[in-house]
Design an enzyme around this catalytic site. Structure first.
Site, mmCIF file in Angstrom:
data_model
loop_
_atom_site.group_PDB
_atom_site.id
_atom_site.type_symbol
_atom_site.label_atom_id
_atom_site.label_comp_id
_atom_site.label_asym_id
_atom_site.label_seq_id
_atom_site.Cartn_x
_atom_site.Cartn_y
_atom_site.Cartn_z
ATOM 1 N N ASP A 17 0.855 -1.184 0.000
ATOM 2 C CA ASP A 17 0.000 0.000 0.000
ATOM 3 C C ASP A 17 0.893 1.237 0.000
ATOM 4 O O ASP A 17 1.203 1.797 1.043
ATOM 5 C CB ASP A 17 -0.904 -0.026 1.238
ATOM 6 C CG ASP A 17 -2.032 0.985 1.163
ATOM 7 O OD1 ASP A 17 -2.385 1.405 0.048
ATOM 8 O OD2 ASP A 17 -2.571 1.345 2.219
ATOM 9 N N GLU A 90 -6.638 5.270 -8.439
ATOM 10 C CA GLU A 90 -7.902 5.790 -7.918
ATOM 11 C C GLU A 90 -8.493 6.915 -8.761
ATOM 12 O O GLU A 90 -7.785 7.829 -9.195
ATOM 13 C CB GLU A 90 -7.699 6.281 -6.480
ATOM 14 C CG GLU A 90 -8.984 6.609 -5.770
ATOM 15 C CD GLU A 90 -8.908 6.350 -4.272
ATOM 16 O OE1 GLU A 90 -9.837 6.765 -3.566
ATOM 17 O OE2 GLU A 90 -7.938 5.729 -3.810
ATOM 18 N N LYS A 126 -9.758 2.188 -8.692
ATOM 19 C CA LYS A 126 -10.256 2.379 -7.321
ATOM 20 C C LYS A 126 -11.356 3.434 -7.312
ATOM 21 O O LYS A 126 -11.190 4.530 -7.851
ATOM 22 C CB LYS A 126 -9.121 2.824 -6.390
ATOM 23 C CG LYS A 126 -8.280 1.691 -5.869
ATOM 24 C CD LYS A 126 -7.226 2.188 -4.898
ATOM 25 C CE LYS A 126 -7.743 2.314 -3.499
ATOM 26 N NZ LYS A 126 -6.656 2.650 -2.537
ATOM 27 N N THR A 150 -13.158 1.072 -2.630
ATOM 28 C CA THR A 150 -12.416 1.495 -1.446
ATOM 29 C C THR A 150 -13.310 2.287 -0.495
ATOM 30 O O THR A 150 -14.497 2.459 -0.755
ATOM 31 C CB THR A 150 -11.176 2.312 -1.883
ATOM 32 O OG1 THR A 150 -10.352 2.588 -0.763
ATOM 33 C CG2 THR A 150 -11.585 3.610 -2.568
ATOM 34 N N PHE A 172 -11.695 -1.061 5.326
ATOM 35 C CA PHE A 172 -10.655 -0.290 6.014
ATOM 36 C C PHE A 172 -10.581 -0.653 7.496
ATOM 37 O O PHE A 172 -11.251 -0.040 8.332
ATOM 38 C CB PHE A 172 -10.940 1.203 5.845
ATOM 39 C CG PHE A 172 -10.350 1.799 4.593
ATOM 40 C CD1 PHE A 172 -10.191 1.043 3.442
ATOM 41 C CD2 PHE A 172 -9.973 3.128 4.566
ATOM 42 C CE1 PHE A 172 -9.656 1.599 2.288
ATOM 43 C CE2 PHE A 172 -9.440 3.696 3.416
ATOM 44 C CZ PHE A 172 -9.281 2.938 2.277
#
Length: 316
Positions: A17, A90, A126, A150, A172
């Site tokens: 990440d 993203e 994303k 996400t 998350f």
């Protein structure tokens, strides 16, 4: 003795990440994920300033949002030189409530990757797990453009993503943990809420079990970790995306690591199948104070960092 990172890879696909592709090789992850905050952090580093300047210079005169996408894809291309699998790139968080604009931006990102010789099977788009984002992902998946949903905090978000045929979701863990810890205040008992009792871990475990029980093909990738205990408690999840700092901690430990999540065991769990239309989804999300607050906060924070990246590019 094998270190914990290598032990984890026996049960789970490890994903890095980070936007810092110079760090990736030492951990040999299969995939990598990025977001606006990680890209902003990377481009502010002297190591990546030339890459940013070169990309902006090559596309000077184009609309700002197009230049931003060029920067995001440039980082993605560098990451794909290091990882053998996929990179997640993203869509601008400011489009989180605009299905059509999200689809259009995803199309542009995929075209940029394909123009650079990267097949769409190596890219995950994303998108925030709003109702509008999930519907955008539904349409994109039908075109063979795979998505990573996400900012996922609620069970209803996971169910809707599965029903939309999304490739992968990123619940998350750490931000769920943060909310419950802050909410509890002085009553929070860190030891009692560790490992399998961590509310973020429990959320991912529930989603994982539900997907396996009902044959949902969507991949579950735990994200946003605060400590390696959370990672250890999710060993066996389909994928886990982990920051370089925590990857290094896992690599430094040789303590035994065992599987915590088991797909076979999940298939025998008592979990009724549920479904959400738009009204049901919005109501279920509204009833989850943690998820409502963290989704809104996450979009705001990503939007702020996207704005900072815009300003940085305009200053060059």
């Amino acid at each position: 003795m094998t270190n914990q990172l290598e032990q984890l890879k026996r049960f789970t696909t490890v994903v890095a990440d980070t936007g810092n592709f110079l760090q990736l090789a030492q951990f040999t992850p299969r995939d990598a994920t990025t977001n606006p905050s990680l890209i902003l952090k990377a481009v502010l580093s002297p190591d990546y300033a030339p890459l940013l300047k070169d990309t902006v210079a090559a596309h000077r005169g184009e609309p700002l949002d197009a230049i931003v996408d060029q920067v995001l894809v440039r980082f993605g291309l560098e990451i794909l030189k290091v990882v053998p699998g996929r990179v997640s790139t993203e869509v601008d968080a400011r489009l989180s409530f605009d299905t059509a604009a999200t689809i259009a931006r995803a199309h542009r990102l995929i075209k940029l990757y394909e123009a650079a010789g990267i097949g769409r099977e190596r890219v995950l788009i994303k998108i925030a797990s709003t109702w509008e984002g999930i519907q955008a992902a539904r349409a994109l998946e039908r075109e063979g453009i795979h998505c990573n949903l996400t900012l996922l905090f609620a069970f209803c978000q996971a169910v809707a993503c599965g029903e939309a045929g999304v490739q992968l979701i990123s619940p998350f863990v750490g931000r769920i943990y943060d909310w419950y810890k802050k909410s509890a205040g002085s009553a929070w008992d860190e030891a009692a809420k560790a490992g399998a009792n961590d509310p973020g871990v429990q959320s991912v475990a529930q989603i994982f079990a539900y997907y396996k029980k009902h044959g949902v093909a969507t991949e579950v990738m735990g994200a946003s970790f605060r400590n390696i205990g959370q990672i250890q408690a999710l060993a066996g999840c389909d994928l886990l995306t982990i920051s370089p700092d925590l990857l290094a901690q896992l690599q430094a430990s040789e303590a035994p690591l065992t599987r915590a999540l088991n797909a076979d065991a999940a298939r025998s769990a008592e979990l009724p199948k549920v479904s959400y239309d738009e009204a049901g989804f919005r109501y279920a999300l509204n009833q989850d104070a943690m998820a409502t607050e963290k989704l809104a906060e996450g979009i705001r924070l990503f939007a702020i960092d996207a704005g900072k990246l815009d300003q940085l590019i305009e200053s060059l």
